[in-house]
Write a protein that holds these residues in place. Structure first.
Motif, PDB file in Angstrom:
ATOM      1  N   ILE A 133       0.834  -1.201   0.000  1.00 39.03           N
ATOM      2  CA  ILE A 133       0.000   0.000   0.000  1.00 39.03           C
ATOM      3  C   ILE A 133       0.872   1.255   0.000  1.00 39.03           C
ATOM      4  O   ILE A 133       0.615   2.210  -0.745  1.00 39.03           O
ATOM      5  CB  ILE A 133      -0.964  -0.013   1.203  1.00 39.03           C
ATOM      6  CG1 ILE A 133      -1.979  -1.140   1.043  1.00 39.03           C
ATOM      7  CG2 ILE A 133      -1.664   1.337   1.362  1.00 39.03           C
ATOM      8  CD1 ILE A 133      -2.776  -1.435   2.302  1.00 39.03           C
ATOM      9  N   LYS A 147      -7.586  -6.032  -2.525  1.00 39.57           N
ATOM     10  CA  LYS A 147      -8.615  -5.651  -3.490  1.00 39.57           C
ATOM     11  C   LYS A 147      -9.997  -6.071  -2.984  1.00 39.57           C
ATOM     12  O   LYS A 147     -10.949  -5.287  -3.037  1.00 39.57           O
ATOM     13  CB  LYS A 147      -8.333  -6.282  -4.851  1.00 39.57           C
ATOM     14  CG  LYS A 147      -9.301  -5.848  -5.922  1.00 39.57           C
ATOM     15  CD  LYS A 147      -8.929  -6.426  -7.274  1.00 39.57           C
ATOM     16  CE  LYS A 147      -9.951  -5.975  -8.316  1.00 39.57           C
ATOM     17  NZ  LYS A 147      -9.632  -6.495  -9.648  1.00 39.57           N
ATOM     18  N   LEU A 198      -4.611   3.013  -5.148  1.00 42.87           N
ATOM     19  CA  LEU A 198      -5.310   2.922  -3.875  1.00 42.87           C
ATOM     20  C   LEU A 198      -6.782   3.255  -4.080  1.00 42.87           C
ATOM     21  O   LEU A 198      -7.117   4.143  -4.861  1.00 42.87           O
ATOM     22  CB  LEU A 198      -4.711   3.890  -2.855  1.00 42.87           C
ATOM     23  CG  LEU A 198      -3.258   3.654  -2.465  1.00 42.87           C
ATOM     24  CD1 LEU A 198      -2.827   4.695  -1.446  1.00 42.87           C
ATOM     25  CD2 LEU A 198      -3.057   2.254  -1.913  1.00 42.87           C
ATOM     26  N   ILE A 240      -7.394  -1.488  -2.508  1.00 41.02           N
ATOM     27  CA  ILE A 240      -6.697  -1.161  -3.746  1.00 41.02           C
ATOM     28  C   ILE A 240      -7.598  -1.480  -4.930  1.00 41.02           C
ATOM     29  O   ILE A 240      -8.568  -2.232  -4.801  1.00 41.02           O
ATOM     30  CB  ILE A 240      -5.344  -1.902  -3.904  1.00 41.02           C
ATOM     31  CG1 ILE A 240      -5.555  -3.419  -4.042  1.00 41.02           C
ATOM     32  CG2 ILE A 240      -4.387  -1.557  -2.770  1.00 41.02           C
ATOM     33  CD1 ILE A 240      -4.294  -4.186  -4.449  1.00 41.02           C
TER      34      ILE A 240
END
Length: 146
Positions: free
Chosen positions: A14, A50, A66, A55
Motif C-alpha cells: 500500500i 482488493k 489505492l 486497492i
C-alpha cells in the motif's frame, strides 16, 4: 502466536503504491521486487487488499491504485484484509484440557475474558495507526539520506 508476514507485506504494498503511483505505473512485478517476495505471494496479498476495497487494479495504463487515501487506511483495515481473523478471535484455545484437572476444567473461563481484553486493546491500537503514518516516516528517512 504470530501475525504472519502478510500484514507487513500488505503495508509495504500500500505504501509503495502511494509513494510511486504519481511517477510510474505500479505493477505486481514491481511490488514483488520492492517487497523482496515471490510474485505469487504479492499477488495473493493484493487479492486480499482488493477484496477489502483497499486497492484497485486494472490491466490498462494506470496499473494498481489505492481505493482510499492513505490517511483513511488503518492498520486494522489491513489486518482484517490479510489475516482473516475469524469469530473465534486471535487466540485459539487448545482443544482438550482435562476436565478431571481443576486447572483444565477451569482454564477456559479463567482465560477467555483476559484474552478478549488483549485482543480488544491490540485492535484499538491498530485502528489508531494509518498507513499515512508509515509513509510519512519513510519520506523522512529518504530525506535524511537513508
Amino acid at each position: 502466536m504470530q501475525i504472519t508476514s502478510k500484514f507487513t507485506i500488505a503495508i509495504h504494498i500500500i505504501t509503495a503504491i502511494d509513494y510511486f503511483g504519481d511517477t510510474m505505473k505500479v505493477t505486481s512485478s514491481f511490488l514483488a521486487g520492492s517487497v523482496g517476495a515471490n510474485p505469487v505471494i504479492v499477488r495473493n496479498v493484493m487479492g486480499n487488499l482488493k477484496a477489502a476495497g483497499l486497492i484497485e487494479t486494472s490491466q490498462g495504463k494506470s496499473g494498481i491504485r489505492l481505493a482510499r487515501k492513505l490517511d483513511k487506511i488503518t492498520f486494522y483495515d489491513v489486518y482484517r484484509a490479510v489475516e482473516c481473523v475469524d469469530d473465534r478471535g486471535l487466540f485459539h484455545f487448545h482443544e482438550n484440557p482435562s476436565i478431571r484437572c481443576p486447572v483444565g476444567r477451569n482454564i477456559h473461563r479463567a482465560l477467555d475474558g483476559k484474552l478478549r481484553k488483549v485482543q480488544d486493546a491490540m485492535e484499538a491500537e491498530l485502528r489508531r495507526i494509518t498507513v499515512a503514518d508509515v509513509e510519512s516516516d519513510i519520506r523522512k528517512e529518504v530525506a535524511a539520506g537513508h
